[in-house]
Write an enzyme that holds these catalytic residues in place. Structure first.
Site, short mmCIF file in Angstrom:
data_model
loop_
_atom_site.label_atom_id
_atom_site.label_comp_id
_atom_site.label_asym_id
_atom_site.label_seq_id
_atom_site.Cartn_x
_atom_site.Cartn_y
_atom_site.Cartn_z
N ASP A 11 -1.96 10.19 -1.84
CA ASP A 11 -1.61 10.10 -0.47
C ASP A 11 -1.07 11.33 0.24
O ASP A 11 0.05 11.69 -0.41
CB ASP A 11 -0.94 8.87 0.06
CG ASP A 11 -1.57 7.57 -0.15
OD1 ASP A 11 -2.64 7.59 -0.37
OD2 ASP A 11 -1.03 6.48 0.02
N ASP A 130 -12.40 -1.05 4.87
CA ASP A 130 -10.89 -1.76 4.57
C ASP A 130 -11.30 -3.32 5.10
O ASP A 130 -11.72 -3.57 6.26
CB ASP A 130 -10.06 -1.21 5.48
CG ASP A 130 -9.46 0.30 5.04
OD1 ASP A 130 -9.89 0.63 3.87
OD2 ASP A 130 -8.55 0.93 5.54
#
Lengths: 252, 208
Positions: A11, A130
């Site tokens: 990330d 997602d």
């Protein structure tokens, strides 16, 4: 025989790795290029960068990171986060990304996959889905890190993005993400059984057994994990050796 | 030595440029261009290819004189050329991706969709697979049989003359993953994305 892939994900926020590897030998723990290099030297089958930069002003930083990483890592590099336009994809590919992962832009307009795969080829278009469980054996697509409900059925959506030309699906369970309690195997199974493109499992890995479950029980072609590698709990090599010992074929 | 990576505006060739730059460092002068004269005066050529067979062939044809120049280079002057992925596939007479499209016709054969046995095998064939070396090849010098290479494709090259096949890989059937005929080399896999072993393939080509 095609090997199951292990993909560490980094990330990146404002050009710095958040939740990064905590190795003593690191000169700069926040440097994404250095971390990517450690992973690729350690046997990662691909590297994934997820840009979680909130502001638009700092978007350029990811391009620069990709450019530097691509000069040092010679395994496939996937970049996602904030990809909304054809120009965004062009910029990332020119910087040296091999695949681009798209999420919200596809939920808003599934034809974007068609346009992107026609222009760049399916091989570099990954659609990130997602999903959150809404009832037994039913999952819904969410956006904005699981905050926004869309009302779209995840399995139907996966079929649609396949038809539209996606090369792969990166499937994250929003219920499992960050819990370290394992992938949502039922969700994975539902998607891998109803599509014919490779699915990358994401969200929830806490142990090496979870990687095994994602591949063997869930039918994933690749497993993505962040924290178990970042904090040095396991090295990529250990994960591969473990899977190999359980007869899951990996690149050693 | 001058090596040219042909940039014909088809797909993303950044990774090819990066890996060749890494291996060529200090040894080889590398150009990335579609300039006909530059190509003519090169010692070796790399022909990458991403996207569909049709779109790659169309892009080559769009650059005036490029196809003839490449043909002279390879067939008449017999200088080394390495085709990567669709770059290799275009050696064929014909390809069936999107619609029937005429290829370069350097190695007779066709390019058709991998038979995935009714969905038993996922397509594209993405990821690391082992290569099975079928004959001695200059670009596989010091590369062990069953080495892992990185693949991304849904179509396969089926040459008429099987003796050109230098390696295969197993995915639903034995897929041709590299060919060699005299000065002509091609890999279906991506050496530029295949870690250190892939860089070795590139190094072998540059050392020819």
């Amino acid at each position: 025989m095609l090997k199951n892939r292990i993909i560490p994900c980094l990330d990146v926020k404002d050009g710095r790795v958040v939740k990064g590897i905590n190795f003593v030998e690191l000169k700069d723990a926040g440097d994404p290029v250095e971390q990517a290099k450690i992973y690729s030297d350690g046997g990662a089958d691909e590297i994934c960068f997820l840009d979680i930069t909130a502001s638009n002003e700092n978007r350029e930083t990811i391009i620069d990171i990709v450019r530097k990483t691509a000069k040092e890592c010679f395994v496939p590099l996937t970049v996602g986060g904030g990809v909304r336009t054809i120009q965004n994809i062009t910029d990332l590919l020119l910087a040296g990304a091999d695949k681009v992962s798209i999420n919200t832009a596809v939920v808003k307009n599934v034809d974007f996959v068609k346009e992107a795969s026609k222009k760049f080829g399916s091989q570099c278009i990954v659609v990130a889905i997602d999903a959150k469980k809404v009832s037994d054996n039913k999952w819904e697509v969410f956006t904005h890190g699981g905050r926004n409900k869309t009302g779209i059925d995840a399995v139907e959506f996966a079929k649609k993005v396949e038809e539209s030309g996606a090369g792969e699906i990166l499937l994250t369970s929003m219920d499992k993400d960050g819990t370290k309690s394992g992938y949502d195997v039922d969700l994975l199974k539902s998607i891998t059984n109803s599509t014919n493109i490779p699915v990358i499992a994401s969200g929830g890995v806490g142990t090496l057994d979870h990687l095994y479950d994602g591949i063997v029980k869930g039918g994933a072609s690749a497993v993505l994990a962040a924290s178990i590698f970042h904090y040095g709990e396991y090295k990529i090599k250990e994960a591969k050796e473990y899977l190999n010992s359980k007869n899951v074929s990996v690149r050693l | 030595m001058n090596v040219t990576i042909v940039d014909y505006q088809s797909g993303n060739i950044s990774s090819v440029i990066n890996s060749f730059t890494e291996v060529a460092k200090g040894k080889v002068n590398l150009d990335v261009t579609s300039d006909i004269n530059k190509i003519k005066s090169s010692d070796k050529i790399v022909l990458p290819g991403q996207g569909s067979f049709k779109s790659c062939v169309n892009s080559l044809n769009k650059i005036s004189g490029l196809v003839d120049t490449l043909k002279d280079f390879v067939i008449t002057n017999k200088k080394p050329l390495l085709g990567i992925c669709v770059g290799l596939q275009m050696f064929a007479d014909i390809g069936y991706e999107e619609s029937e499209t005429k290829g370069l016709g350097w190695i007779s054969g066709k390019v058709s969709k991998i038979d995935n046995q009714k969905g038993k095998f996922k397509l594209p064939h993405i990821g690391w697979n082992e290569i099975e070396i079928q004959k001695k090849s200059k670009i596989f010098k010091d590369i062990k049989n069953k080495s892992h290479m990185y693949f991304v494709h849904s179509y396969e090259f089926i040459p008429d003359d099987k003796s050109v096949i230098s390696a295969t890989t197993n995915y639903s059937s034995k897929i041709v993953c590299s060919v060699e005929r005299d000065n002509l080399f091609g890999t279906q896999f991506h050496p530029e994305k295949s870690d250190k072993i892939g860089l070795k393939v590139i190094d072998n080509f540059l050392r020819l």
